[in-house]
Design a protein around this motif. Sequence first.
Motif, short mmCIF file in Angstrom:
data_model
loop_
_atom_site.label_atom_id
_atom_site.label_comp_id
_atom_site.label_asym_id
_atom_site.label_seq_id
_atom_site.Cartn_x
_atom_site.Cartn_y
_atom_site.Cartn_z
N ILE A 140 8.63 -11.19 -2.70
CA ILE A 140 9.48 -11.90 -1.67
C ILE A 140 9.08 -12.15 -0.43
O ILE A 140 9.30 -11.06 -0.03
CB ILE A 140 10.67 -12.43 -2.30
N LYS A 141 8.70 -13.56 -0.21
CA LYS A 141 8.81 -13.33 1.80
C LYS A 141 8.57 -14.87 2.29
O LYS A 141 8.67 -15.91 1.70
CB LYS A 141 7.42 -12.82 2.42
N SER A 142 10.36 -14.79 3.04
CA SER A 142 10.90 -16.24 2.94
C SER A 142 10.99 -16.51 1.66
O SER A 142 11.13 -15.92 1.11
CB SER A 142 9.72 -16.34 4.57
N HIS A 143 10.47 -18.26 1.56
CA HIS A 143 10.54 -18.99 1.19
C HIS A 143 8.62 -18.72 0.07
O HIS A 143 8.62 -19.55 -0.56
CB HIS A 143 10.69 -19.77 1.29
N LEU B 292 1.14 -1.06 0.32
CA LEU B 292 0.31 -0.50 -0.07
C LEU B 292 0.60 0.99 0.10
O LEU B 292 0.95 2.41 -0.45
CB LEU B 292 -1.04 0.15 1.20
N SER B 293 1.86 1.18 0.62
CA SER B 293 2.99 2.55 0.74
C SER B 293 4.22 2.54 -0.45
O SER B 293 4.41 3.37 -0.59
CB SER B 293 3.29 2.91 2.48
N THR B 294 4.38 1.19 -1.01
CA THR B 294 5.44 0.84 -1.96
C THR B 294 4.94 -0.54 -2.97
O THR B 294 5.65 -1.25 -2.25
CB THR B 294 6.42 0.32 -0.78
N PRO B 295 4.07 0.20 -4.07
CA PRO B 295 3.90 -0.58 -4.54
C PRO B 295 4.83 -1.36 -5.46
O PRO B 295 4.62 -2.70 -5.79
CB PRO B 295 2.62 0.09 -5.39
N ASN B 296 5.48 -1.20 -5.43
CA ASN B 296 6.68 -0.81 -6.29
C ASN B 296 7.91 -2.07 -5.46
O ASN B 296 9.05 -1.84 -6.60
CB ASN B 296 6.98 0.14 -7.38
N ILE B 297 7.82 -2.18 -4.56
CA ILE B 297 8.67 -2.90 -4.13
C ILE B 297 9.01 -4.56 -4.42
O ILE B 297 10.23 -4.79 -4.40
CB ILE B 297 8.31 -3.03 -2.46
#
Length: 92
Positions: free
Chosen positions: A61-64, A43-48
Amino acid sequence: MVIKYLKRALIDLNNIAEYIALDNPEAAKKVITGLKISIDLLLSTPNIGRSGRVNGTRELIKSHYIIPYRIVKYEIQILRVFDTSQKPPKQW
Protein backbone atom coordinates in the motif's frame (compact mmCIF):
# COMPACT_ATOMS: atom_id res chain seq x y z
CA MET A 1 16.13 -10.74 -5.71
CA VAL A 2 15.06 -8.65 -8.67
CA ILE A 3 11.89 -6.72 -9.36
CA LYS A 4 9.99 -7.49 -12.54
CA TYR A 5 7.07 -5.34 -13.65
CA LEU A 6 4.56 -7.42 -15.54
CA LYS A 7 3.07 -5.86 -18.66
CA ARG A 8 -0.24 -4.98 -16.99
CA ALA A 9 1.57 -3.19 -14.14
CA LEU A 10 3.54 -1.09 -16.63
CA ILE A 11 0.32 -0.18 -18.41
CA ASP A 12 -1.23 0.77 -15.06
CA LEU A 13 1.71 3.04 -14.19
CA ASN A 14 1.52 4.69 -17.60
CA ASN A 15 -2.23 5.25 -17.24
CA ILE A 16 -1.78 6.76 -13.78
CA ALA A 17 0.93 9.09 -15.05
CA GLU A 18 -1.12 10.18 -18.06
CA TYR A 19 -4.21 10.86 -15.96
CA ILE A 20 -2.38 12.96 -13.35
CA ALA A 21 -0.36 14.76 -16.05
CA LEU A 22 -3.57 16.10 -17.56
CA ASP A 23 -3.72 18.52 -14.65
CA ASN A 24 -0.15 18.57 -13.40
CA PRO A 25 2.76 16.92 -15.25
CA GLU A 26 5.17 17.55 -12.37
CA ALA A 27 2.83 15.85 -9.89
CA ALA A 28 2.60 12.86 -12.24
CA LYS A 29 6.38 12.44 -12.14
CA LYS A 30 6.40 12.68 -8.34
CA VAL A 31 3.64 10.11 -7.93
CA ILE A 32 5.28 7.58 -10.25
CA THR A 33 8.69 8.15 -8.64
CA GLY A 34 7.14 7.65 -5.19
CA LEU A 35 5.46 4.43 -6.28
CA LYS A 36 8.71 3.07 -7.73
CA ILE A 37 10.65 3.99 -4.59
CA SER A 38 8.10 2.10 -2.48
CA ILE A 39 8.28 -0.88 -4.81
CA ASP A 40 12.08 -0.85 -4.59
CA LEU A 41 11.76 -1.31 -0.80
CA LEU A 42 10.55 -4.83 -1.57
CA LEU A 43 14.12 -5.75 -2.51
CA SER A 44 15.21 -5.51 1.13
CA THR A 45 11.88 -6.49 2.74
CA PRO A 46 9.88 -8.58 0.26
CA ASN A 47 7.17 -9.52 2.76
CA ILE A 48 6.45 -5.95 3.83
CA GLY A 49 3.06 -5.98 2.07
CA ARG A 50 -0.09 -7.43 3.58
CA SER A 51 -1.51 -10.77 2.48
CA GLY A 52 -3.15 -10.36 -0.89
CA ARG A 53 -6.76 -10.87 -1.90
CA VAL A 54 -5.61 -13.40 -4.46
CA ASN A 55 -3.97 -16.54 -3.12
CA GLY A 56 -0.17 -16.45 -3.37
CA THR A 57 0.04 -12.66 -3.60
CA ARG A 58 0.84 -9.78 -1.29
CA GLU A 59 -0.27 -6.16 -1.52
CA LEU A 60 1.92 -3.13 -0.96
CA ILE A 61 0.00 0.00 0.00
CA LYS A 62 1.36 3.41 -1.01
CA SER A 63 -0.89 6.36 -0.25
CA HIS A 64 -4.13 5.42 -2.00
CA TYR A 65 -2.56 2.92 -4.40
CA ILE A 66 -2.51 -0.85 -4.03
CA ILE A 67 0.33 -2.75 -5.65
CA PRO A 68 -0.30 -6.50 -5.77
CA TYR A 69 2.82 -8.61 -6.19
CA ARG A 70 4.05 -12.16 -5.84
CA ILE A 71 7.41 -13.68 -5.09
CA VAL A 72 8.53 -16.39 -7.48
CA LYS A 73 11.96 -17.84 -6.71
CA TYR A 74 14.31 -14.84 -6.81
CA GLU A 75 11.88 -12.49 -8.53
CA ILE A 76 9.36 -10.02 -7.12
CA GLN A 77 6.69 -9.73 -9.77
CA ILE A 78 4.66 -6.52 -9.72
CA LEU A 79 1.26 -7.59 -11.00
CA ARG A 80 -0.79 -4.38 -11.04
CA VAL A 81 -0.91 -0.85 -9.67
CA PHE A 82 -4.32 0.62 -8.99
CA ASP A 83 -5.98 3.49 -7.19
CA THR A 84 -8.22 2.52 -4.28
CA SER A 85 -10.85 5.00 -5.46
CA GLN A 86 -11.45 2.74 -8.45
CA LYS A 87 -12.96 -0.72 -8.56
CA PRO A 88 -10.20 -3.29 -8.14
CA PRO A 89 -9.31 -5.06 -11.38
CA LYS A 90 -10.92 -8.45 -11.90
CA GLN A 91 -7.55 -9.99 -12.70
CA TRP A 92 -4.12 -9.46 -11.30
